[in-house]
Design a protein around this motif. Structure first.
Motif, PDB file in Angstrom:
ATOM      1  N   GLU A 178      -6.308   4.618   0.753  1.00  0.00           N
ATOM      2  CA  GLU A 178      -5.188   4.890  -0.279  1.00  0.00           C
ATOM      3  C   GLU A 178      -3.820   5.329   0.824  1.00  0.00           C
ATOM      4  N   ALA A 179      -4.113   5.783   1.652  1.00  0.00           N
ATOM      5  CA  ALA A 179      -2.797   5.964   2.773  1.00  0.00           C
ATOM      6  C   ALA A 179      -2.279   4.557   2.892  1.00  0.00           C
ATOM      7  N   ALA A 180      -2.920   3.711   3.400  1.00  0.00           N
ATOM      8  CA  ALA A 180      -2.421   2.186   3.544  1.00  0.00           C
ATOM      9  C   ALA A 180      -1.839   1.760   2.099  1.00  0.00           C
ATOM     10  N   ALA A 181      -2.269   1.941   1.065  1.00  0.00           N
ATOM     11  CA  ALA A 181      -1.806   1.590  -0.190  1.00  0.00           C
ATOM     12  C   ALA A 181      -0.305   1.832  -0.568  1.00  0.00           C
ATOM     13  N   ALA A 182      -0.063   3.415  -0.103  1.00  0.00           N
ATOM     14  CA  ALA A 182       1.024   3.995  -0.442  1.00  0.00           C
ATOM     15  C   ALA A 182       2.141   3.171   0.154  1.00  0.00           C
ATOM     16  N   LYS A 183       1.676   2.556   1.443  1.00  0.00           N
ATOM     17  CA  LYS A 183       2.735   1.779   2.186  1.00  0.00           C
ATOM     18  C   LYS A 183       2.978   0.427   1.688  1.00  0.00           C
ATOM     19  N   LEU A 184       1.950  -0.043   1.123  1.00  0.00           N
ATOM     20  CA  LEU A 184       1.839  -1.368   0.597  1.00  0.00           C
ATOM     21  C   LEU A 184       2.321  -1.525  -0.645  1.00  0.00           C
ATOM     22  N   THR A 185       2.622  -0.515  -1.454  1.00  0.00           N
ATOM     23  CA  THR A 185       3.445  -0.649  -2.892  1.00  0.00           C
ATOM     24  C   THR A 185       4.887  -0.769  -2.632  1.00  0.00           C
ATOM     25  N   LYS A 186       5.232  -1.797  -3.052  1.00  0.00           N
ATOM     26  CA  LYS A 186       7.051  -2.010  -3.205  1.00  0.00           C
ATOM     27  C   LYS A 186       7.357  -2.798  -4.459  1.00  0.00           C
ATOM     28  N   THR A 187       8.861  -2.720  -4.568  1.00  0.00           N
ATOM     29  CA  THR A 187       9.409  -3.454  -5.635  1.00  0.00           C
ATOM     30  C   THR A 187       9.884  -4.779  -4.803  1.00  0.00           C
ATOM     31  N   LEU A 188       9.683  -5.985  -5.440  1.00  0.00           N
ATOM     32  CA  LEU A 188      10.185  -7.093  -4.798  1.00  0.00           C
ATOM     33  C   LEU A 188      11.247  -7.408  -5.124  1.00  0.00           C
ATOM     34  N   GLY A 189      12.073  -8.629  -4.768  1.00  0.00           N
ATOM     35  CA  GLY A 189      13.378  -8.992  -4.955  1.00  0.00           C
ATOM     36  C   GLY A 189      13.659  -9.292  -6.606  1.00  0.00           C
ATOM     37  N   ASP A 190      12.535  -9.944  -6.934  1.00  0.00           N
ATOM     38  CA  ASP A 190      12.762 -10.385  -8.491  1.00  0.00           C
ATOM     39  C   ASP A 190      12.310  -9.360  -9.248  1.00  0.00           C
ATOM     40  N   GLY A 191      12.202  -7.928  -8.807  1.00  0.00           N
ATOM     41  CA  GLY A 191      11.805  -6.877  -9.790  1.00  0.00           C
ATOM     42  C   GLY A 191      10.383  -6.776 -10.156  1.00  0.00           C
ATOM     43  N   SER A 192       9.540  -7.675  -9.448  1.00  0.00           N
ATOM     44  CA  SER A 192       8.053  -7.581  -9.843  1.00  0.00           C
ATOM     45  C   SER A 192       7.604  -6.442  -8.802  1.00  0.00           C
ATOM     46  N   THR A 193       6.290  -6.041  -9.136  1.00  0.00           N
ATOM     47  CA  THR A 193       5.819  -5.169  -8.168  1.00  0.00           C
ATOM     48  C   THR A 193       4.873  -6.025  -7.038  1.00  0.00           C
ATOM     49  N   GLN A 194       4.845  -5.397  -5.857  1.00  0.00           N
ATOM     50  CA  GLN A 194       3.952  -5.889  -4.701  1.00  0.00           C
ATOM     51  C   GLN A 194       2.783  -4.754  -4.989  1.00  0.00           C
ATOM     52  N   TYR A 195       1.509  -5.408  -5.141  1.00  0.00           N
ATOM     53  CA  TYR A 195       0.390  -4.394  -5.282  1.00  0.00           C
ATOM     54  C   TYR A 195      -0.348  -4.315  -4.062  1.00  0.00           C
ATOM     55  N   PRO A 196      -0.697  -3.262  -3.775  1.00  0.00           N
ATOM     56  CA  PRO A 196      -1.706  -3.228  -2.405  1.00  0.00           C
ATOM     57  C   PRO A 196      -2.818  -3.962  -2.662  1.00  0.00           C
ATOM     58  N   LEU A 197      -3.546  -4.073  -3.789  1.00  0.00           N
ATOM     59  CA  LEU A 197      -4.726  -4.819  -3.908  1.00  0.00           C
ATOM     60  C   LEU A 197      -5.092  -5.279  -5.372  1.00  0.00           C
ATOM     61  N   VAL A 198      -5.457  -6.282  -5.667  1.00  0.00           N
ATOM     62  CA  VAL A 198      -5.657  -6.840  -6.877  1.00  0.00           C
ATOM     63  C   VAL A 198      -7.329  -7.566  -6.852  1.00  0.00           C
ATOM     64  N   THR A 199      -7.799  -7.289  -8.022  1.00  0.00           N
ATOM     65  CA  THR A 199      -9.203  -7.963  -8.290  1.00  0.00           C
ATOM     66  C   THR A 199      -9.254  -8.508  -9.590  1.00  0.00           C
ATOM     67  N   ASP A 200     -10.360  -8.972  -9.868  1.00  0.00           N
ATOM     68  CA  ASP A 200     -10.254  -9.624 -11.495  1.00  0.00           C
ATOM     69  C   ASP A 200     -11.090  -8.550 -12.359  1.00  0.00           C
ATOM     70  N   GLY A 201     -11.103  -8.616 -13.418  1.00  0.00           N
ATOM     71  CA  GLY A 201     -11.489  -7.694 -14.520  1.00  0.00           C
ATOM     72  C   GLY A 201     -12.740  -8.478 -15.381  1.00  0.00           C
ATOM     73  N   THR A 202     -13.307  -9.578 -14.567  1.00  0.00           N
ATOM     74  CA  THR A 202     -14.396 -10.096 -15.524  1.00  0.00           C
ATOM     75  C   THR A 202     -15.728 -10.134 -14.660  1.00  0.00           C
ATOM     76  N   SER A 203     -15.666  -9.594 -13.573  1.00  0.00           N
ATOM     77  CA  SER A 203     -16.903  -9.532 -12.794  1.00  0.00           C
ATOM     78  C   SER A 203     -17.174  -8.052 -12.291  1.00  0.00           C
ATOM     79  N   LEU A 204     -18.450  -7.720 -11.810  1.00  0.00           N
ATOM     80  CA  LEU A 204     -19.100  -6.482 -11.236  1.00  0.00           C
ATOM     81  C   LEU A 204     -18.871  -6.329  -9.743  1.00  0.00           C
ATOM     82  N   ASP A 205     -18.363  -7.483  -9.183  1.00  0.00           N
ATOM     83  CA  ASP A 205     -18.249  -7.622  -7.838  1.00  0.00           C
ATOM     84  C   ASP A 205     -17.389  -6.340  -7.150  1.00  0.00           C
ATOM     85  N   PHE A 206     -16.397  -5.833  -7.747  1.00  0.00           N
ATOM     86  CA  PHE A 206     -15.454  -4.874  -7.321  1.00  0.00           C
ATOM     87  C   PHE A 206     -16.304  -3.599  -7.029  1.00  0.00           C
TER      88      PHE A 206
END
Length: 450
Positions: A178-206
């Protein structure tokens, strides 16, 4: 004269009939009789179809009486097709999958112990054959050891000051992530968000990876005791909810498909992707070559294999097991010689040459002959190979290999009917961690008799 001719004709017809009637059983029991072994598999890695074609061709040169028919299924639709065939009593002779207690519970999984020679047993590295056993019986032969982790974009991690090399060596806790995630969150040049983490919502792996890193081996433990019914599962659900609430994961996670998850990682919209196998190293190397060649566009990525973070009060665990081919018989049994032929094909498709799959996937070999054949030919980077080896020291053995097959089937049903919809409800914000934990407890008592 007529009687003699008639008698001769009758004798000929009886002989033809006898040959026809005995041909099936006697031919089936003859080692030299023509036979067909059906194999259903998946695109295990980018070059696997070509590799499989070569293996089958070599096998048939050695065994011209055995025809091997292969069908490459899609990861999306293949499991459904197999389940239909299995329920109908007509599964393929060989199916690519990890050994599953629910398959054994059908009575159609073939016990391989009568065909296992000492040479085969001794060729497998310590602890690997057990990854394809249920109740101590061999139902398949592993092709490789799978390993689940997370994967990072080296550029993004380093720009945020994240010491990924230390994480590879020592691991990290949920608090540290979570401490690393705070540093990894930012707004990119096109206005979109850079997320620390992405997973899919269709499986139970996560959630399965995170719960194993909170001292829960699975929904049940090896003794069959229910695990997802106390504060540990609530803590895990709350941790995920916190990542969503803080913007460390996309709020639309419930609608993110696996392909979209990869697209976000490739586009630099996510610093870390879950789940990532070591093979991502090779895949991304190949993607970088395509970018250099101009066949695709995008930013080249340097891949970093990362362990899954663990609860601050729990040990680190790596989700591992084995995948390979499982042997099946059919409701209309084809006989003992067909079973022997099936095993011959199974062993060949898991042989030294087949070790290329482990090499391509940057995964641990399962046979000594494979490790010897591919020594010095590693495709993954040295960083990834070392990180994978460290993660393997914290292996979490699949619980299903130790469970009674009927109980394993109940656990699978619980995941499908209870866990999957509730995790999607968590991602979408429709249910709180407390409500989900309560439902896990009550439904677990009903379905798992716990």
């Amino acid at each position: 004269m007529k009687k003699s001719l008639l008698l001769s004709m009758v004798l000929v017809m009886m002989l033809i009939s006898a040959c026809g009637n005995s041909g099936g059983k006697e031919a089936a029991s003859s080692p030299d009789a023509k036979d067909t072994v059906n194999v259903w598999t998946y695109p295990v890695h980018g070059a696997y179809e070509d590799e499989l074609t070569g293996l089958v061709a070599d096998f048939q040169k050695e065994h011209p009486n055995i025809t091997v028919k292969t069908e490459v299924l899609s990861w999306a639709e293949g499991p459904k097709k197999f389940d239909v065939a299995l329920n109908a009593g007509s599964p393929p002779d060989l199916y690519f999958h990890s050994v599953d207690g629910t398959y054994v519970n059908t009575g159609l999984a073939l016990d391989l112990d009568p065909y296992m020679t000492d040479d085969i047993k001794n060729d497998y590295l310590p602890g690997t054959l057990e990854l394809a056993q249920i109740g101590g019986k061999q139902y398949g032969l592993p092709l490789y050891q799978f390993q689940w982790g997370w994967g990072g974009n080296k550029r993004i991690l380093e720009e945020a000051g994240i010491d990924w090399a230390s994480i590879q060596q020592k691991g990290w806790t949920w608090s540290e992530f979570e401490a690393a995630a705070a540093k990894l969150t930012k707004t990119l040049g096109d206005g979109s968000t850079q997320y620390p983490l992405v997973t899919d919502g269709t499986s139970l792996d996560f959630i399965e990876m995170l719960s194993r890193n909170n001292n829960m081996p699975d929904v049940l433990d090896e003794s069959g005791a229910f695990q997802w019914n106390d504060e540990r599962i609530l803590d895990t659900l709350s941790f995920i909810k916190g990542l969503l609430d803080k913007g460390y994961m996309p709020k639309e996670t419930a609608a993110i498909a696996p392909a979209k998850r990869s697209d976000m990682f490739y586009a630099g919209q996510a610093a870390i992707i879950s789940k990532a196998i070591p093979y991502y190293d090779v895949m991304i190397q190949n993607r970088n070559k395509d970018i250099d060649a101009g066949t695709i566009t995008g930013e080249k990525i340097n891949f970093v294999l990362l362990p899954v973070p663990h609860n601050d009060a729990a040990p680190a665990k790596t989700t591992m097991g084995a995948e390979g081919y499982i042997a099946f018989k059919q409701k209309n049994d084809k006989g003992e010689q067909h079973a022997k032929n099936t095993f011959l094909v199974l062993d060949y498709l898991s042989s030294a040459k087949a070790g290329n799959s482990s090499n391509e996937l940057v995964l641990p070999f399962v046979r000594k002959s494979q490790a010897d054949l591919f020594a010095g030919k590693a495709l993954g980077t040295e960083e990834t190979i070392k990180a994978s080896a460290i993660m393997a020291e914290n292996i979490a053995m699949p619980v299903t290999l130790k469970l009674d097959t009927a109980i394993a089937a109940q656990m699978k049903q619980f995941k499908e009917q209870v866990v999957t919809p509730n995790i999607q409800a968590l991602y979408s914000g429709e249910k709180s961690p407390e409500a989900i934990a309560k439902e896990f407890n009550s439904k677990g008592s009903q379905m798992l008799n716990k």
